[in-house]
Design a protein around this motif. Structure first.
Motif, PDB file in Angstrom:
ATOM      1  N   LEU A   8       5.818   0.831  -1.105  1.00 28.63           N
ATOM      2  CA  LEU A   8       5.298   1.508  -2.048  1.00 28.63           C
ATOM      3  C   LEU A   8       6.429   2.584  -2.271  1.00 28.63           C
ATOM      4  CD1 LEU A   8       2.261   1.534  -2.516  1.00 28.63           C
ATOM      5  CD2 LEU A   8       3.374   0.118  -4.080  1.00 28.63           C
ATOM      6  N   ARG A   9       6.641   3.151  -0.982  1.00 30.46           N
ATOM      7  CA  ARG A   9       7.788   3.985  -1.138  1.00 30.46           C
ATOM      8  C   ARG A   9       8.748   3.669  -1.602  1.00 30.46           C
ATOM      9  NH1 ARG A   9       6.909   9.163  -2.187  1.00 30.46           N
ATOM     10  NH2 ARG A   9       4.699   9.033  -2.176  1.00 30.46           N
ATOM     11  N   TRP A  10       9.537   2.288  -0.957  1.00 34.59           N
ATOM     12  CA  TRP A  10      10.492   1.744  -1.060  1.00 34.59           C
ATOM     13  C   TRP A  10      10.791   1.203  -2.531  1.00 34.59           C
ATOM     14  CZ3 TRP A  10      10.126  -0.853   4.761  1.00 34.59           C
ATOM     15  CH2 TRP A  10      10.494   0.178   5.528  1.00 34.59           C
ATOM     16  N   THR A  11      10.321   0.630  -2.879  1.00 37.62           N
ATOM     17  CA  THR A  11      10.484   0.090  -4.330  1.00 37.62           C
ATOM     18  C   THR A  11      10.263   0.621  -5.559  1.00 37.62           C
ATOM     19  OG1 THR A  11       8.683  -0.837  -4.153  1.00 37.62           O
ATOM     20  CG2 THR A  11       9.966  -2.115  -3.166  1.00 37.62           C
ATOM     21  N   ALA A  12       9.338   1.860  -5.781  1.00 36.50           N
ATOM     22  CA  ALA A  12       8.444   2.635  -6.578  1.00 36.50           C
ATOM     23  C   ALA A  12       9.249   3.390  -6.971  1.00 36.50           C
ATOM     24  CB  ALA A  12       7.150   2.616  -6.830  1.00 36.50           C
ATOM     25  N   GLN A  13       9.131   4.012  -7.673  1.00 38.77           N
ATOM     26  CA  GLN A  13       9.914   5.393  -8.319  1.00 38.77           C
ATOM     27  C   GLN A  13       8.908   6.482  -8.524  1.00 38.77           C
ATOM     28  OE1 GLN A  13      12.563   6.774  -9.115  1.00 38.77           O
ATOM     29  NE2 GLN A  13      13.692   4.248  -8.551  1.00 38.77           N
ATOM     30  N   PRO A  14       8.508   7.397  -7.592  1.00 41.01           N
ATOM     31  CA  PRO A  14       7.552   8.002  -7.393  1.00 41.01           C
ATOM     32  C   PRO A  14       7.301   8.582  -8.899  1.00 41.01           C
ATOM     33  CG  PRO A  14       8.589   8.694  -5.513  1.00 41.01           C
ATOM     34  CD  PRO A  14       9.169   7.126  -6.515  1.00 41.01           C
ATOM     35  N   ALA A  15       5.970   8.913  -9.465  1.00 39.74           N
ATOM     36  CA  ALA A  15       6.373   9.720 -10.947  1.00 39.74           C
ATOM     37  C   ALA A  15       5.394  10.912 -10.568  1.00 39.74           C
ATOM     38  CB  ALA A  15       4.928   9.076 -11.729  1.00 39.74           C
ATOM     39  N   ALA A  16       6.216  12.011 -10.982  1.00 39.94           N
ATOM     40  CA  ALA A  16       5.757  13.671 -10.336  1.00 39.94           C
ATOM     41  C   ALA A  16       4.043  13.833 -11.692  1.00 39.94           C
ATOM     42  CB  ALA A  16       6.519  14.852 -11.449  1.00 39.94           C
ATOM     43  N   THR A  17       3.460  12.977 -12.535  1.00 41.49           N
ATOM     44  CA  THR A  17       2.140  13.313 -13.257  1.00 41.49           C
ATOM     45  C   THR A  17       1.153  13.012 -12.169  1.00 41.49           C
ATOM     46  OG1 THR A  17       1.729  11.051 -13.623  1.00 41.49           O
ATOM     47  CG2 THR A  17       3.216  12.737 -15.366  1.00 41.49           C
ATOM     48  N   VAL A  18       0.142  14.334 -12.192  1.00 35.53           N
ATOM     49  CA  VAL A  18      -1.072  13.793 -11.601  1.00 35.53           C
ATOM     50  C   VAL A  18      -2.414  13.709 -13.034  1.00 35.53           C
ATOM     51  CG1 VAL A  18      -2.989  14.700  -9.180  1.00 35.53           C
ATOM     52  CG2 VAL A  18      -0.051  14.606  -9.548  1.00 35.53           C
ATOM     53  N   ASP A  19      -3.379  12.365 -12.356  1.00 37.25           N
ATOM     54  CA  ASP A  19      -4.191  12.947 -13.187  1.00 37.25           C
ATOM     55  C   ASP A  19      -5.661  12.388 -12.905  1.00 37.25           C
ATOM     56  OD1 ASP A  19      -3.424   9.840 -13.192  1.00 37.25           O
ATOM     57  OD2 ASP A  19      -3.151   9.553 -15.345  1.00 37.25           O
ATOM     58  N   VAL A  20      -6.538  12.248 -14.202  1.00 35.43           N
ATOM     59  CA  VAL A  20      -7.516  11.778 -13.575  1.00 35.43           C
ATOM     60  C   VAL A  20      -8.013  10.578 -12.923  1.00 35.43           C
ATOM     61  CG1 VAL A  20      -9.609  11.153 -14.325  1.00 35.43           C
ATOM     62  CG2 VAL A  20      -9.152  12.947 -15.162  1.00 35.43           C
ATOM     63  N   ALA A  21      -6.907   9.548 -13.383  1.00 33.46           N
ATOM     64  CA  ALA A  21      -6.851   8.113 -12.254  1.00 33.46           C
ATOM     65  C   ALA A  21      -6.164   8.448 -10.793  1.00 33.46           C
ATOM     66  CB  ALA A  21      -6.417   7.214 -13.270  1.00 33.46           C
ATOM     67  N   ALA A  22      -5.403   9.515 -10.727  1.00 36.67           N
ATOM     68  CA  ALA A  22      -4.608   9.955  -9.490  1.00 36.67           C
ATOM     69  C   ALA A  22      -5.693  10.314  -8.693  1.00 36.67           C
ATOM     70  CB  ALA A  22      -3.616  10.807  -9.645  1.00 36.67           C
ATOM     71  N   GLY A  23      -6.443  10.860  -9.430  1.00 38.09           N
ATOM     72  CA  GLY A  23      -7.954  11.675  -8.695  1.00 38.09           C
ATOM     73  C   GLY A  23      -9.081  10.790  -7.953  1.00 38.09           C
ATOM     74  N   LEU A  24      -9.544  10.177  -8.883  1.00 41.64           N
ATOM     75  CA  LEU A  24     -10.102   8.535  -8.542  1.00 41.64           C
ATOM     76  C   LEU A  24      -9.901   7.565  -8.098  1.00 41.64           C
ATOM     77  CD1 LEU A  24     -11.322   8.194 -12.445  1.00 41.64           C
ATOM     78  CD2 LEU A  24     -12.975   8.948 -10.812  1.00 41.64           C
ATOM     79  N   ALA A  25      -8.288   7.471  -7.349  1.00 43.04           N
ATOM     80  CA  ALA A  25      -7.952   6.696  -6.783  1.00 43.04           C
ATOM     81  C   ALA A  25      -7.197   7.497  -5.093  1.00 43.04           C
ATOM     82  CB  ALA A  25      -5.968   6.619  -7.463  1.00 43.04           C
ATOM     83  N   GLY A  26      -7.270   8.536  -5.009  1.00 45.12           N
ATOM     84  CA  GLY A  26      -7.598   9.560  -3.889  1.00 45.12           C
ATOM     85  C   GLY A  26      -9.247   9.820  -3.716  1.00 45.12           C
ATOM     86  N   LEU A  27     -10.141   9.343  -4.798  1.00 44.61           N
ATOM     87  CA  LEU A  27     -11.574   9.652  -3.979  1.00 44.61           C
ATOM     88  C   LEU A  27     -11.805   8.540  -3.637  1.00 44.61           C
ATOM     89  CD1 LEU A  27     -14.353  11.111  -4.113  1.00 44.61           C
ATOM     90  CD2 LEU A  27     -14.604   9.886  -6.486  1.00 44.61           C
ATOM     91  N   ALA A  28     -11.542   7.627  -3.698  1.00 48.47           N
ATOM     92  CA  ALA A  28     -11.909   5.858  -3.564  1.00 48.47           C
ATOM     93  C   ALA A  28     -11.087   5.702  -2.359  1.00 48.47           C
ATOM     94  CB  ALA A  28     -10.692   4.881  -4.513  1.00 48.47           C
ATOM     95  N   GLY A  29      -9.867   6.764  -2.214  1.00 51.16           N
ATOM     96  CA  GLY A  29      -9.177   6.521  -0.937  1.00 51.16           C
ATOM     97  C   GLY A  29     -10.399   6.355   1.051  1.00 51.16           C
ATOM     98  N   LEU A  30     -10.798   7.876   0.305  1.00 53.60           N
ATOM     99  CA  LEU A  30     -11.925   8.717   0.776  1.00 53.60           C
ATOM    100  C   LEU A  30     -12.793   8.055   1.421  1.00 53.60           C
ATOM    101  CD1 LEU A  30     -12.319  10.985   2.375  1.00 53.60           C
ATOM    102  CD2 LEU A  30     -13.256  12.039  -0.540  1.00 53.60           C
ATOM    103  N   VAL A  31     -12.548   7.654   0.375  1.00 53.16           N
ATOM    104  CA  VAL A  31     -14.312   6.992   0.435  1.00 53.16           C
ATOM    105  C   VAL A  31     -13.778   5.444   1.583  1.00 53.16           C
ATOM    106  CG1 VAL A  31     -16.311   5.398  -0.584  1.00 53.16           C
ATOM    107  CG2 VAL A  31     -15.919   7.646  -1.633  1.00 53.16           C
ATOM    108  N   VAL A  32     -13.428   5.057   1.198  1.00 57.25           N
ATOM    109  CA  VAL A  32     -12.631   3.576   1.734  1.00 57.25           C
ATOM    110  C   VAL A  32     -12.450   3.938   3.037  1.00 57.25           C
ATOM    111  CG1 VAL A  32     -11.340   1.819   1.827  1.00 57.25           C
ATOM    112  CG2 VAL A  32     -12.371   2.128   0.094  1.00 57.25           C
ATOM    113  N   GLY A  33     -11.674   5.246   3.887  1.00 54.52           N
ATOM    114  CA  GLY A  33     -11.256   5.790   4.655  1.00 54.52           C
ATOM    115  C   GLY A  33     -12.596   6.270   5.770  1.00 54.52           C
ATOM    116  N   LEU A  34     -13.575   7.168   5.174  1.00 56.40           N
ATOM    117  CA  LEU A  34     -14.668   6.860   5.847  1.00 56.40           C
ATOM    118  C   LEU A  34     -15.283   5.468   6.210  1.00 56.40           C
ATOM    119  CD1 LEU A  34     -16.029   9.944   3.695  1.00 56.40           C
ATOM    120  CD2 LEU A  34     -15.069   9.602   5.694  1.00 56.40           C
TER     121      LEU A  34
END
Length: 182
Positions: A133-159
């Protein structure tokens, strides 16, 4: 940053963060982890202590690398390399018939088995996907609710990943009982 990137970073930060905390939370926890390295072929006490310290520092560096936007690619790369080394060491020990105790996170996770190799492969796949992803995608600077949910999902899966042994233990009795009924 894509939502998948947020998810993968949160998951890997959770996994490696809990791994580092598990080793560094007390002298007894660190010593227990260092002692467990004998089963993967790390010889002397001094070498086990040094290897244990290197693992804890590396896990902490992965967390920092993935948390700081300027070093995320390095964090993914270090996570992938570290997981490759862990998997090779555990695989070699299991292949030779040695009993290896999982001291990966916040306690004794029991004897390592092929499931632990699968867990490491899944985590390595996550790190590799993050790199891609880092090599192919252009990082966007926006943080929104969906990004927060993605982070929360990552936390839950990590646990969930850090409690892999507990989760597999929950399903083992069901499998054994089903086998007995046949």
């Amino acid at each position: 940053m894509t939502y998948l990137d947020v998810f993968l970073r949160a998951m890997l930060i959770t996994v490696f963060g809990l791994a580092a905390v598990g080793k560094l939370r007390s002298r007894a926890a660190f010593t227990s982890f260092a002692d467990s390295l004998a089963s993967v072929g790390v010889g002397t006490r001094r070498r086990r202590d040094l290897a244990a310290a290197m693992v804890a520092v590396t896990e902490t560096a992965i967390v920092a690398g993935l948390a700081v936007p300027a070093t995320v690619t390095d964090g993914y790369a270090l996570a992938l390399l570290t997981l490759a080394v862990f998997t090779a060491a555990v695989g070699r020990a299991l292949h030779s018939g040695r009993v290896v105790r999982c001291r990966c996170f916040l306690g004794d996770g029991g004897e390592m088995n092929r499931g632990h190799l699968l867990r490491n492969a899944v985590l390595a796949g996550a790190a590799a996907a993050g790199l891609m992803l880092r090599w192919t995608a252009q990082p966007a600077a926006t943080v929104d609710v969906a990004a927060g949910l993605a982070g929360l999902a990552g936390l839950v899966v990590g646990l969930g990943v850090t409690h892999w042994d507990d989760l597999t233990h929950l399903f083992r009795p069901v499998e054994a009982a089903a086998a007995r009924r046949r």
